[in-house]
Design a protein around this motif. Structure first.
Motif, mmCIF file in Angstrom:
data_model
loop_
_atom_site.group_PDB
_atom_site.id
_atom_site.type_symbol
_atom_site.label_atom_id
_atom_site.label_comp_id
_atom_site.label_asym_id
_atom_site.label_seq_id
_atom_site.Cartn_x
_atom_site.Cartn_y
_atom_site.Cartn_z
ATOM 1 N N THR A 50 -6.301 1.440 -3.021
ATOM 2 C CA THR A 50 -5.648 2.626 -3.566
ATOM 3 C C THR A 50 -4.475 2.239 -4.467
ATOM 4 O O THR A 50 -4.253 2.865 -5.495
ATOM 5 C CB THR A 50 -5.168 3.561 -2.443
ATOM 6 N N PHE A 95 -4.006 5.333 -6.891
ATOM 7 C CA PHE A 95 -4.454 6.546 -6.207
ATOM 8 C C PHE A 95 -3.440 6.922 -5.134
ATOM 9 O O PHE A 95 -3.079 6.099 -4.289
ATOM 10 C CB PHE A 95 -5.825 6.300 -5.571
ATOM 11 N N VAL A 132 -11.481 7.504 -4.484
ATOM 12 C CA VAL A 132 -10.449 6.752 -5.201
ATOM 13 C C VAL A 132 -10.846 6.555 -6.661
ATOM 14 O O VAL A 132 -10.017 6.681 -7.567
ATOM 15 C CB VAL A 132 -10.174 5.396 -4.513
#
Length: 136
Positions: A26, A31, A95
């Motif tokens: 991430t 993200f 993601v």
């Protein structure tokens, strides 16, 4: 019993790998929203490591392992890992921002659901084996 301890260790390692993958994947993709990758870590810790540590203690105290235990645990492993893999698949798509077709979305949910069903059935079967071995 050593097998239960080794299995708990394996799931602890998988939990940590899942947690690191979630954090780094991430972060690498920038993200910040919610994703199912965040629960892979806890699924493997609780349903993997903690479960097998509890089984280890229960086996030591009640010697519940029988002829069917191996098959029930194989079902449990399949259910847990199928669930975790589908959580990773869904999380990676989230993601990356990949748009899924309705069919693909349903397939991922369905396979994860099958994993949860296998987990539930095998958990009940294990509890029944443990219950039979407990004397009053």
């Amino acid at each position: 019993m050593k097998r239960y301890a080794n299995t708990a260790l394996l799931y602890a390692i998988l939990a940590m790998v899942g947690g690191v993958f979630y954090r780094e994947f991430t972060k690498f993709n920038g993200f910040t929203a919610k994703t199912t990758l965040s629960v892979v870590h806890t699924h493997y810790f609780l349903l993997g490591m903690v479960f097998f540590l509890l089984i280890l203690v229960l086996e030591k105290n009640f010697s519940f392992t029988g002829a069917k235990t191996g098959r029930v645990l194989a079902l449990y492993h399949v259910g847990l890992n199928l669930t975790a893999v589908m959580l990773v698949v869904r999380g990676v798509f989230q993601v990356l921002g990949t748009s899924l077709s309705a069919g693909m979305n349903a397939a991922i949910s369905g396979i994860a659901g099958i994993g949860h069903i296998l987990l539930g059935v095998s958990l009940i079967l294990m509890l029944l084996q443990i219950k039979r071995s407990v004397t009053k």
